[in-house]
Scaffold this active site. Structure first.
Site, PDB file in Angstrom:
ATOM      1  N   LEU A  58       0.846  -1.204   0.000  1.00 28.33           N
ATOM      2  CA  LEU A  58       0.000   0.000   0.000  1.00 28.33           C
ATOM      3  C   LEU A  58       0.877   1.248   0.000  1.00 28.33           C
ATOM      4  O   LEU A  58       0.598   2.201  -0.716  1.00 28.33           O
ATOM      5  CB  LEU A  58      -0.937   0.006   1.202  1.00 28.33           C
ATOM      6  CG  LEU A  58      -2.034   1.050   1.064  1.00 28.33           C
ATOM      7  CD1 LEU A  58      -3.384   0.370   0.876  1.00 28.33           C
ATOM      8  CD2 LEU A  58      -2.118   1.968   2.243  1.00 28.33           C
ATOM      9  N   SER A 167       5.712 -12.740  -4.466  1.00 30.12           N
ATOM     10  CA  SER A 167       4.875 -11.946  -5.372  1.00 30.12           C
ATOM     11  C   SER A 167       4.700 -12.727  -6.667  1.00 30.12           C
ATOM     12  O   SER A 167       5.685 -13.176  -7.252  1.00 30.12           O
ATOM     13  CB  SER A 167       5.517 -10.589  -5.673  1.00 30.12           C
ATOM     14  OG  SER A 167       5.293  -9.726  -4.602  1.00 30.12           O
ATOM     15  N   TYR A 310      -4.884  -5.239   3.817  1.00 30.47           N
ATOM     16  CA  TYR A 310      -4.757  -4.293   2.716  1.00 30.47           C
ATOM     17  C   TYR A 310      -6.098  -4.134   2.004  1.00 30.47           C
ATOM     18  O   TYR A 310      -6.758  -3.082   2.085  1.00 30.47           O
ATOM     19  CB  TYR A 310      -3.672  -4.786   1.744  1.00 30.47           C
ATOM     20  CG  TYR A 310      -3.363  -3.860   0.592  1.00 30.47           C
ATOM     21  CD1 TYR A 310      -4.291  -2.942   0.114  1.00 30.47           C
ATOM     22  CD2 TYR A 310      -2.127  -3.888  -0.035  1.00 30.47           C
ATOM     23  CE1 TYR A 310      -4.002  -2.086  -0.945  1.00 30.47           C
ATOM     24  CE2 TYR A 310      -1.827  -3.030  -1.094  1.00 30.47           C
ATOM     25  CZ  TYR A 310      -2.783  -2.147  -1.542  1.00 30.47           C
ATOM     26  OH  TYR A 310      -2.495  -1.309  -2.575  1.00 30.47           O
TER      27      TYR A 310
END
Ligand SMILES: Cc1cc2nc3c(=O)[nH]c(=O)nc-3n(C[C@H](O)[C@H](O)[C@H](O)COP(=O)(O)O)c2cc1C
Length: 335
Positions: A58, A167, A310
């Protein structure tokens, strides 16, 4: 309340523009946020005012630390940051899926680079973790160099560092989760951390962030590598490549990592499996689909000592942080 007014305006913008605009107003929201009750926990040798943290991604460039801290988070995980600047994938790369309270993103670790990131970091009373990754053009055989560079440059200013090997938007990154690659990576970084501890006279905790898409055997491998290497914590989990639960929605065909409500149970299951495989000395930071105090409690009951969120912030606004902390503090008293 403020967010209820702002949300239709933000949702009328393209998601990445809305995201950047919302961050600019986080400080304003913080001025109106009631200070959440104390709910202290000691994890990875650190004293957290409460167990509810911001998940990585974020505030990728450490530009909003004080504003985000004012929302009541017990800690912030900033980044992901890479050694050298890199643009990430072309836009569009962020997709809201309101029907499922979910997001798909394929940012691809866009980063201003660790030097600019460090320049943005100010001394803060908040507990700061930083999520670090390798540059896209660094081959996996040299990945440890990238993680070492980030650790070294961040060391004086942070409380913990998370090695992001999960990721889904950097080709090959998740291969670093294999037992052999992970052992090599973690032992190099751990050794460097010992030298830095000596040099700076302070400890920075080391965590590892894993994917929710690993099978049982791979999870057990990770648990044993983490334990042997003396990793302080595991952040479980990153976004998923699965589209389970949103197959019927048009956005499900977008490539990238899925976060939010459809990830919740999958992430909790990973936490529960890890907890069974690990002694209490290795902390688990639970993340994935938390949108209420009950969801946070679910992660803690599965074995997490800290939680992060998030996606739910996008749908529910910044008031959610205080709501979750208050809910956890209330149940902590009853227990
Ligand atoms: C837009 C976006 C960017 C993200 N960037 C990162 C990142 O840079 N590094 C990382 O480890 N996780 C990143 N994540 C994953 C989150 O930290 C978190 O693990 C995941 O979204 C699940 O939590 P949630 O369901 O509460 O969103 C990102 C997530 C989103 C939605």
């Amino acid at each position: 309340m403020l967010y209820a007014l702002a949300r239709p305006l933000l949702f009328a913008l393209d998601p990445e523009t809305a995201h950047n605009a919302a961050l600019k107003f986080a400080g304003l929201a913080g001025l109106f946020a009631a200070k959440p009750p104390a709910c202290p926990v000691r994890v990875m040798g650190l004293d957290f005012p409460n167990p509810v943290g911001l998940a990585a991604g974020l505030d990728k460039h450490a530009e909003h630390v004080e504003a985000l801290a004012s929302l009541g988070f017990g800690f912030l995980e900033l980044g992901g940051v890479t050694p050298r600047p890199q643009p990430g994938n072309p836009r569009p790369r962020l997709f809201r899926i309101p029907e499922a309270q979910a997001i798909i993103n394929r940012y691809g670790l866009n980063s201003i680079g660790v030097d600019a990131f460090v320049a943005n970091l100010r001394k803060s009373k908040t507990i700061i973790g930083v999520n670090i990754g390798k540059n896209k053009d660094t081959p996996n055989e040299k990945a440890a160099d990238d993680y070492e560079i980030c650790l070294e440059k961040l060391y004086p200013q942070v409380d913990y560092v998370t090695l992001n090997v999960s990721s889904p938007n950097t080709v090959g990154l998740r291969d670093l989760q294999s037992a052999e690659a992970l052992t090599a990576l973690v032992s190099r970084v751990k050794k460097r951390r010992e030298q830095l501890r000596e040099q700076h006279g302070r400890n920075v905790a080391l965590a590892l962030k894993i994917a929710p898409d690993l099978d049982e055997a791979a999870l057990l491998d990770i648990a044993s590598v983490a334990l042997r290497a003396g990793i302080d914590g595991i952040v479980a989990t990153n976004t998923t490549v699965s589209r389970e639960g949103i197959e019927h929605l048009p956005a499900s065909s977008e490539s990238g990592g899925l976060s939010g409500a459809p990830l919740r149970k999958r992430a909790t299951a990973v936490i529960a499996k890890l907890r069974r495989a690990l002694p209490a000395s290795v902390a688990i930071i639970g993340v994935g689909g938390i949108a209420s105090a009950a969801d946070a409690r679910e992660k803690m009951d599965a074995g997490a000592s800290l939680v992060q969120l998030y996606t739910a912030l996008v749908y529910r606004g910044p008031g959610l942080v205080g709501e979750i902390v208050r809910g956890l503090a209330a149940t902590a008293q009853v227990r």
